[in-house]
Design a protein around this motif. Structure first.
Motif, PDB file in Angstrom:
ATOM      1  N   LEU A   1       9.715   6.913   8.888  1.00  0.00           N
ATOM      2  CA  LEU A   1       8.783   6.366   9.658  1.00  0.00           C
ATOM      3  C   LEU A   1       9.182   5.253  10.466  1.00  0.00           C
ATOM      4  O   LEU A   1       8.338   4.500  11.124  1.00  0.00           O
TER       5      LEU A   1
ATOM      6  N   VAL B   1      -3.404   3.200  11.378  1.00  0.00           N
ATOM      7  CA  VAL B   1      -2.445   2.448  10.473  1.00  0.00           C
ATOM      8  C   VAL B   1      -2.514   1.142  10.718  1.00  0.00           C
ATOM      9  O   VAL B   1      -2.514   0.441   9.672  1.00  0.00           O
TER      10      VAL B   1
ATOM     11  N   ARG C   1       7.765   2.208   2.977  1.00  0.00           N
ATOM     12  CA  ARG C   1       7.621   3.681   3.036  1.00  0.00           C
ATOM     13  C   ARG C   1       8.885   4.133   3.633  1.00  0.00           C
ATOM     14  O   ARG C   1       9.776   3.626   3.654  1.00  0.00           O
TER      15      ARG C   1
ATOM     16  N   TYR D   1      -2.800   8.337  14.485  1.00  0.00           N
ATOM     17  CA  TYR D   1      -1.813   7.440  13.295  1.00  0.00           C
ATOM     18  C   TYR D   1      -1.746   5.997  13.730  1.00  0.00           C
ATOM     19  O   TYR D   1      -1.965   5.156  13.044  1.00  0.00           O
TER      20      TYR D   1
ATOM     21  N   ARG E   1       0.836  -1.170   0.142  1.00  0.00           N
ATOM     22  CA  ARG E   1      -0.251   0.063   0.004  1.00  0.00           C
ATOM     23  C   ARG E   1       0.745   1.311  -0.042  1.00  0.00           C
ATOM     24  O   ARG E   1       2.048   1.332   0.280  1.00  0.00           O
TER      25      ARG E   1
ATOM     26  N   ALA F   1       0.168   5.226   1.458  1.00  0.00           N
ATOM     27  CA  ALA F   1      -0.725   5.940   2.343  1.00  0.00           C
ATOM     28  C   ALA F   1      -0.455   7.230   2.614  1.00  0.00           C
ATOM     29  O   ALA F   1      -0.154   7.724   3.847  1.00  0.00           O
ATOM     30  N   PRO F   2      -0.793   8.128   1.664  1.00  0.00           N
ATOM     31  CA  PRO F   2      -0.453   9.400   1.849  1.00  0.00           C
ATOM     32  C   PRO F   2      -1.525  10.173   2.901  1.00  0.00           C
ATOM     33  O   PRO F   2      -2.706   9.935   2.794  1.00  0.00           O
ATOM     34  N   SER F   3      -0.919  11.224   3.289  1.00  0.00           N
ATOM     35  CA  SER F   3      -1.962  12.161   4.101  1.00  0.00           C
ATOM     36  C   SER F   3      -2.306  13.513   3.249  1.00  0.00           C
ATOM     37  O   SER F   3      -1.237  13.980   2.930  1.00  0.00           O
TER      38      SER F   3
ATOM     39  N   GLU G   1      -4.983   8.872   3.991  1.00  0.00           N
ATOM     40  CA  GLU G   1      -4.979   9.051   5.482  1.00  0.00           C
ATOM     41  C   GLU G   1      -5.608  10.393   6.013  1.00  0.00           C
ATOM     42  O   GLU G   1      -4.829  11.227   6.392  1.00  0.00           O
TER      43      GLU G   1
HETATM   44  N1  GLU Z   1      -0.035   8.896   5.875  1.00  0.00           N
HETATM   45  C1  GLU Z   1       1.586   8.868   6.462  1.00  0.00           C
HETATM   46  C2  GLU Z   1       2.433   9.868   5.901  1.00  0.00           C
HETATM   47  O1  GLU Z   1       1.920  10.440   4.904  1.00  0.00           O
HETATM   48  C3  GLU Z   1       2.254   7.317   6.000  1.00  0.00           C
HETATM   49  C4  GLU Z   1       1.711   6.305   6.639  1.00  0.00           C
HETATM   50  C5  GLU Z   1       2.620   4.998   6.612  1.00  0.00           C
HETATM   51  O2  GLU Z   1       3.204   4.644   5.434  1.00  0.00           O
HETATM   52  O3  GLU Z   1       2.694   4.107   7.540  1.00  0.00           O
HETATM   53  O4  GLU Z   1       3.608  10.062   6.272  1.00  0.00           O
END
Ligand code: GLU
Length: 295
Positions: free
Chosen positions: A210, A192, A206, A188, A7, A9-11, A43
């Protein structure tokens, strides 16, 4: 199709910039290399930080680069039932508790032990509210409280596909962390983990910014009885000042009107030795490096 599910997962707090394109491309390449599924999840739980319409702009940026979600795009704001149910499970297991501590209170508690605090130390939660007893959800103390997860003490060891063995003692380095904020926004860390489990994500690719969250997420996965996915944290694209590009420090939107240039910059950051700028070449290089025969 293999059993691989990945996946991105952009905010939606701003358009994708060149740094976020690195995570998008890497997660897409890894899914393609394993003939897997690639899901885009927006997200968007923190409505105060989300910018209206940016989710659609991000999806357009991805489409211009031909990075297309294999499944329908997900929005976290439409998935709160899953977070509620995980919260109930953790509560039944007596693994969470309400907390009214303000930042100032936490700092004064930490400073009470004397001396100066480093930046990291000042972020550790000292467990102030852990031992307070609350009778039930109607208790006045619970209103307006944040909810924290009781972390397990001791080092947690996990393996990153790129960075190798990682250790973190969440209890000593972070403390009990928030899973639901006092303004009722799901944090988060919880959302997540719940979404990755519900979507049966097998591989998370990612940015290395993170990596520090992973031990917390593994603790939650274990507490909720979820499988632990494989992790790969990628290189970060740094700005001219040596800092990671971010929306907060004003990184420009990725210029997806020139998709190949955009993908090429991302591929270079990932260390893929491209001769020409083509996605199939990037995929070949990625597969050579990261394809797991038995993912
Ligand atoms: N939504 C998070 C972000 O944009 C990423 C979350 C993830 O990949 O676990 O930094």
């Amino acid at each position: 199709m293999s059993g691989y599910i990945g996946r991105f997962a952009p905010s939606p707090t701003g358009p994708l910039h060149a740094g976020s394109m690195v995570a998008a491309l890497a997660s897409w390449l890894d899914a393609k290399a394993h003939q897997g599924t690639w899901i885009v999840r927006i997200e968007d739980l923190d409505q105060d930080r989300c910018v209206k319409g940016i989710d659609q702009f991000i999806l357009q940026q991805l489409t211009k680069c031909q990075l297309l979600s294999t499944e329908p795009v997900q929005w976290q704001s439409k998935r709160v039932r899953g977070y509620e149910s995980a919260f109930e499970t953790l509560n039944e297991l007596n693994l969470i508790y309400p907390c009214h501590c303000t930042r100032a209170k936490i700092l004064s508690e930490l400073l009470g032990n004397g001396g100066q605090l480093t930046r990291n130390q000042s972020k550790i939660y000292p467990g102030t509210c852990r031992s307070l007893e609350f009778k039930d959800h109607e208790d006045l103390h619970i209103q307006g409280a944040a909810w924290r997860f009781k972390v397990t003490p001791g080092p947690l060891v996990w393996e990153d596909r790129r960075l190798g063995i990682q250790h973190q003692d969440v209890s000593a380095e972070v403390g009990d962390f928030i899973i639901k904020r006092s303004d009722c926004v799901w944090a988060y860390q919880l959302s997540v983990v719940v979404d990755d489990a519900q979507s049966k994500i097998t591989h998370i690719v990612r940015g290395a910014d993170l990596v520090d969250n992973t031990a917390r997420q593994i603790q939650l996965q274990k507490a909720l009885g979820y499988p632990v996915p494989k992790y790969l944290h990628t290189q970060l694209l740094l700005g001219p000042n040596g800092e990671k590009l971010s929306k907060q420090n004003g990184a420009a939107p990725a210029n997806t009107s020139h998709p190949l240039e955009c993908l090429n910059t991302a591929a270079q950051t990932l260390g893929l030795q491209m001769q020409s700028s083509s996605v199939s070449e990037a995929l070949a290089f990625w597969s050579e490096q990261w394809l797991e025969r038995y993912p």
